[in-house]
Design an enzyme around this catalytic site. Structure first.
Site, short mmCIF file in Angstrom:
data_model
loop_
_atom_site.label_atom_id
_atom_site.label_comp_id
_atom_site.label_asym_id
_atom_site.label_seq_id
_atom_site.Cartn_x
_atom_site.Cartn_y
_atom_site.Cartn_z
N GLN A 161 1.24 -1.20 -0.07
CA GLN A 161 0.04 0.55 0.20
C GLN A 161 1.01 0.91 -0.29
O GLN A 161 0.03 2.43 -0.47
CB GLN A 161 -0.66 0.00 0.89
N CYS B 34 -10.48 -0.52 3.86
CA CYS B 34 -9.27 -0.44 3.10
C CYS B 34 -8.62 1.28 3.76
O CYS B 34 -9.59 1.45 2.61
CB CYS B 34 -8.97 -1.61 2.38
N LEU B 35 -7.43 1.24 3.89
CA LEU B 35 -6.85 2.53 3.77
C LEU B 35 -6.68 2.87 2.09
O LEU B 35 -6.56 4.29 1.88
CB LEU B 35 -5.77 2.73 4.18
N HIS C 271 -6.74 -9.76 5.44
CA HIS C 271 -6.48 -8.98 4.23
C HIS C 271 -5.25 -8.10 4.33
O HIS C 271 -4.87 -7.96 3.04
CB HIS C 271 -7.39 -8.03 5.60
#
Ligand code: GNR
Ligand code: NI
Length: 167
Positions: free
Chosen positions: A51, A91-92, A133
């Site tokens: 991410q 989710c970011l 996740h």
């Protein structure tokens, strides 16, 4: 320490597959510190290196209410997965979207910690869901990819609109 930029879905870099860490050195420890700062600031329950556009198998998680239980998982492997959970996930990298996803309820995970030591842990509930996740992120998979094509199309359009409006 510095705060890192979090990639937003849809971004092709979220689909890169992370490589195993070959040595837990100061560079990795510095990445872990920056990822922890970024996760706490967001705020989020977990963050995968993918991410922040670093394609190595590194995860940070803090699923505690008190936000003082930082967990670092390097080269994580799931040794066992038992039962079913369906938890509303966010989710970011996909801000504002919350959807129920089917996961294992209870998992046993082996990983390296920030000092390079191998350890095995069991997790259930939110922590177990979060580990699954984050491990998906390391494989280039974002949680919305478990949803129907129609939902994915809608989510992609919503994200693109948000990004146009903030540009
Ligand atoms: O902050 C997060 N919350 C969350 C809630 C339910 C299931 C998974 C998560 S992970 C997410 C942070 C994130 O995007 N990690 O990749
Ligand atoms: Ni996420």
């Amino acid at each position: 320490m510095s705060r890192l930029n979090i990639l937003r879905y849809p971004d092709a870099r979220l689909h890169k597959i992370a490589a195993p860490v070959t040595e837990v050195n100061n560079g990795i420890r510095s990445l872990v510190a920056d990822m922890a700062e970024t996760m706490y600031a967001a705020p989020g329950v977990g963050l995968a290196a993918t991410q922040v556009d670093v394609h190595q198998r590194v995860i940070v998680i803090d699923a505690s209410d008190t936000r003082d239980q930082l967990l670092t998982l390097i080269n994580p492997e799931i040794l066992a997965a038992i039962g079913d959970a369906d938890c509303e996930e966010g989710c970011l990298s996909v801000p504002g979207i919350y959807e129920k996803i089917a996961r294992a309820q209870h998992i046993v995970v082996r990983a390296l910690g920030r000092d390079g030591q191998s350890f095995t842990m069991e997790a259930e509930g939110l922590l177990a869901v979060c580990i699954q996740h984050e491990m998906d992120h390391l494989q280039g998979r974002v949680f919305v990819e478990y949803l129907s094509r129609l939902k994915q199309t809608r989510i992609r359009a919503k994200m693109q609109k948000q990004q146009r409006q903030s540009a």
